[in-house]
Design an enzyme around this catalytic site. Structure first.
Site, PDB file in Angstrom:
ATOM      1  N   CYS A 223       0.299   0.825  -0.104  1.00 47.48           N
ATOM      2  CA  CYS A 223       1.074   1.422  -1.211  1.00 47.48           C
ATOM      3  C   CYS A 223       0.436   2.692  -1.774  1.00 47.48           C
ATOM      4  CB  CYS A 223       1.220   0.388  -2.326  1.00 47.48           C
ATOM      5  SG  CYS A 223       2.308  -0.952  -1.812  1.00 47.48           S
ATOM      6  N   PRO A 224       1.254   3.652  -2.182  1.00 44.71           N
ATOM      7  CA  PRO A 224       2.724   3.674  -2.181  1.00 44.71           C
ATOM      8  C   PRO A 224       3.362   4.018  -0.825  1.00 44.71           C
ATOM      9  CG  PRO A 224       1.863   5.704  -3.115  1.00 44.71           C
ATOM     10  CD  PRO A 224       0.669   4.847  -2.824  1.00 44.71           C
ATOM     11  N   GLY A 225       2.549   4.404   0.182  1.00 47.22           N
ATOM     12  CA  GLY A 225       3.165   4.550   1.512  1.00 47.22           C
ATOM     13  C   GLY A 225       2.884   5.866   2.231  1.00 47.22           C
ATOM     14  N   GLY A 226       1.874   6.591   1.783  1.00 45.77           N
ATOM     15  CA  GLY A 226       1.564   7.880   2.436  1.00 45.77           C
ATOM     16  C   GLY A 226       1.246   7.720   3.917  1.00 45.77           C
ATOM     17  N   ASP A 242       0.395  -4.918   1.080  1.00 42.53           N
ATOM     18  CA  ASP A 242      -0.184  -4.481  -0.210  1.00 42.53           C
ATOM     19  C   ASP A 242       0.563  -5.236  -1.307  1.00 42.53           C
ATOM     20  OD1 ASP A 242      -1.036  -2.877  -2.525  1.00 42.53           O
ATOM     21  OD2 ASP A 242      -1.608  -1.353  -1.061  1.00 42.53           O
ATOM     22  N   ASP A 262      -2.681 -10.376   0.995  1.00 39.80           N
ATOM     23  CA  ASP A 262      -4.054  -9.873   1.071  1.00 39.80           C
ATOM     24  C   ASP A 262      -4.304  -9.336   2.487  1.00 39.80           C
ATOM     25  OD1 ASP A 262      -6.752  -9.463   1.207  1.00 39.80           O
ATOM     26  OD2 ASP A 262      -7.324 -11.415   0.390  1.00 39.80           O
ATOM     27  N   ASP A 279      -6.446   1.600   4.682  1.00 45.58           N
ATOM     28  CA  ASP A 279      -6.966   2.498   3.632  1.00 45.58           C
ATOM     29  C   ASP A 279      -7.291   1.679   2.380  1.00 45.58           C
ATOM     30  OD1 ASP A 279      -7.574   4.915   2.375  1.00 45.58           O
ATOM     31  OD2 ASP A 279      -5.506   5.362   1.824  1.00 45.58           O
ATOM     32  N   LYS A 308     -15.241   3.660   2.867  1.00 43.49           N
ATOM     33  CA  LYS A 308     -15.599   4.310   1.603  1.00 43.49           C
ATOM     34  C   LYS A 308     -17.114   4.454   1.549  1.00 43.49           C
ATOM     35  CE  LYS A 308     -11.257   3.855   0.626  1.00 43.49           C
ATOM     36  NZ  LYS A 308     -10.343   4.977   0.787  1.00 43.49           N
TER      37      LYS A 308
HETATM   38  C1  LIG Z   1      -6.004   4.308  -1.564  1.00 44.54           C
HETATM   39  S1  LIG Z   1      -4.698   3.204  -1.786  1.00 44.54           S
HETATM   40  C2  LIG Z   1      -3.789   3.389  -0.326  1.00 44.54           C
HETATM   41  C3  LIG Z   1      -2.942   4.621  -0.276  1.00 44.54           C
HETATM   42  C4  LIG Z   1      -2.043   4.656   0.929  1.00 44.54           C
HETATM   43  N1  LIG Z   1      -2.791   4.756   2.172  1.00 44.54           N
HETATM   44  C5  LIG Z   1      -1.085   5.817   0.875  1.00 44.54           C
HETATM   45  O1  LIG Z   1      -1.208   6.710   1.695  1.00 44.54           O
HETATM   46  O2  LIG Z   1      -0.195   5.819   0.020  1.00 44.54           O
HETATM   47  C6  LIG Z   1      -5.434   1.650  -1.567  1.00 44.54           C
HETATM   48  C7  LIG Z   1      -4.479   0.477  -1.610  1.00 44.54           C
HETATM   49  O3  LIG Z   1      -5.177  -0.658  -1.102  1.00 44.54           O
HETATM   50  C8  LIG Z   1      -4.633  -1.799  -1.739  1.00 44.54           C
HETATM   51  N2  LIG Z   1      -5.556  -2.909  -1.536  1.00 44.54           N
HETATM   52  C9  LIG Z   1      -6.827  -3.036  -1.958  1.00 44.54           C
HETATM   53  N3  LIG Z   1      -7.340  -4.217  -1.560  1.00 44.54           N
HETATM   54  C10 LIG Z   1      -6.376  -4.830  -0.855  1.00 44.54           C
HETATM   55  C11 LIG Z   1      -6.291  -6.079  -0.167  1.00 44.54           C
HETATM   56  N4  LIG Z   1      -7.300  -6.912  -0.136  1.00 44.54           N
HETATM   57  N5  LIG Z   1      -5.126  -6.371   0.469  1.00 44.54           N
HETATM   58  C12 LIG Z   1      -4.086  -5.515   0.469  1.00 44.54           C
HETATM   59  N6  LIG Z   1      -4.104  -4.336  -0.178  1.00 44.54           N
HETATM   60  C13 LIG Z   1      -5.233  -4.000  -0.830  1.00 44.54           C
HETATM   61  C14 LIG Z   1      -4.431  -1.353  -3.165  1.00 44.54           C
HETATM   62  O4  LIG Z   1      -3.442  -2.146  -3.791  1.00 44.54           O
HETATM   63  C15 LIG Z   1      -3.990   0.118  -3.007  1.00 44.54           C
HETATM   64  O5  LIG Z   1      -2.581   0.235  -3.055  1.00 44.54           O
END
Ligand SMILES: C[S@@+](CC[C@H](N)C(=O)[O-])C[C@H]1O[C@@H](n2cnc3c(N)ncnc32)[C@H](O)[C@@H]1O
EC number: 2.1.1.186
Length: 362
Positions: A223-226, A242, A262, A279, A308
């Site tokens: 999320c949000p989906g990039g 997500d 998860d 990501d 990271k």
């Molecule tokens: C940096 S953002 C991702 C942005 C995404 N790649 C984009 O381009 O829009 C990180 C995302 O990882 C999700 N996240 C973190 N830990 C997670 C987990 N254990 N399972 C699923 N999603 C997770 C968060 O909810 C957040 O939306």
């Protein structure tokens, strides 16, 4: 030639220096890096004449994480007169033995705000310099992308390094940065991270086969989906994992299945996933382990993910995580290729690509 210059993101000079020092040690090329904080580049000084050429030939550029570009320095010039900057550059190159005839000229700067102010000058300067270099036989009469590349790196007005890289062992991009345009309908800026990763890790000639329409992908932390946007744009089907909200525009394509789950527990419903992208903001060691598990279980063929970076000891941490992942894959009999890069669109993270060459039987 004794110096090699490497470009990196400003603030990551120490990481880049640590890396070139390690690689030089492995080749038994002795020297030391000169680091100026936030300069966007590192100079590696070899003790022995001719070793700069060895480094740019023998260090596999693809194995460098923090360097965006590297070239052997043939001369460094200061206080170039505004009335004629070209002659001193040509004279310095004429004095230096071993500079190959080049097929391309790039007049660049390090990637810092101050240096980038010189870019307009660099563009203008390229045209007469190219002409003059062709006249002296330093450049071929026609551009040839298979031949070495002549680089000038202006670090200040009137101060530059000039040298060359080999076309089969450098970044193909000006300043080591692919120029990408943000697609206005993408849901987040991080879409450019995945697009850049495709450009850097997958040869363009293989895109149609490896990033093909109709493939299935899994996006962990979507999320949000990039990132999902990039996959959908290439006509793939995506499981987006997500707990957050996905952009409606992506859901409306009918190509995305959103799982509020998860990412560490999700299992693909069918074994037809080519791409795993991830990501999630998580501990890098945990992400690397998860990626290894997916590859070993045969749940995907290729994985692209961010690690990271910690606040301290960034280079050591990523090196350790990558080594652990490689060991994990080897111990499980997986044949693979792995590349890691601090991409232009990465900040406190690096991007890793793993391709499994083990037949999954589908
Ligand atoms: C940096 S953002 C991702 C942005 C995404 N790649 C984009 O381009 O829009 C990180 C995302 O990882 C999700 N996240 C973190 N830990 C997670 C987990 N254990 N399972 C699923 N999603 C997770 C968060 O909810 C957040 O939306």
């Amino acid at each position: 030639m004794k110096q090699v210059i490497l470009y990196c993101r400003a603030g990551f000079e120490k990481d880049c220096a640590g890396e070139i020092q390690d690689k030089a040690n492995t080749l038994e090329v002795f020297g030391f890096p000169r680091v100026k904080r936030n300069s966007g580049y590192v100079l590696f000084e070899c003790y022995t004449e001719g070793d700069a050429d060895r480094l740019v030939r023998e260090i596999d550029f693809q194995t460098l994480i923090f360097a965006r570009q590297m070239f052997a320095v043939a001369a460094s010039l200061e206080e170039l007169p505004e009335s004629d900057r070209i002659s001193p550059i040509l004279d310095a190159l004429a004095e230096q033995e071993g500079v190959p005839t080049c097929g391309d000229l790039r007049v660049e700067t390090p990637d810092t705000n101050e240096a980038k102010e010189l870019l307009k000058f660099c563009r203008k300067f390229t045209v007469p310099l190219r002409q003059a270099m062709r006249g002296k036989g330093l450049l071929y009469k026609k551009d040839n992308l298979k031949k070495p590349v002549m680089h000038l790196c202006f670090v200040e007005p009137g101060k530059c390094y000039v040298g060359y890289s080999y076309a089969n062992n450098n970044s193909q991009f000006f300043m080591g940065i692919p120029r990408l345009k943000f697609p206005s309908d993408a849901p987040s800026r991080s879409t450019l991270k995945l697009e850049e990763a495709f450009h850097v890790f997958i040869p363009k000639s293989e895109w149609d086969e490896r990033l093909a329409s109709g493939m299935w992908a899994v996006d962990l932390g979507a999320c949000p989906g990039g990132w999902t946007y990039q996959l959908v744009k290439r006509s793939m089907f995506v499981h987006a994992i997500d707990n957050g909200m996905m952009a409606q525009s992506l859901m409306d394509t009918g190509q995305v299945k959103h799982h509020q789950a998860d990412g560490f527990k999700f299992e693909p419903p069918r074994k037809n996933v080519t791409w795993l992208v991830c990501d999630m903001i998580e501990k890098p060691s945990r992400v690397a382990q998860l990626m290894g598990e997916w590859i070993i279980k045969g749940w995907c063929k290729e994985a692209l993910f961010n690690l990271k970076l910690p606040m301290k000891g960034r280079y050591d941490e990523v090196l350790q995580d990558i080594e652990n992942l490689k060991t994990f894959l080897k111990e499980n009999g997986i044949k693979f290729t792995l590349q890691a890069k601090h991409l232009y669109h990465d900040r406190e993270e690096i991007t890793v690509h793993v391709q499994s060459h083990t037949n999954l039987g589908w």
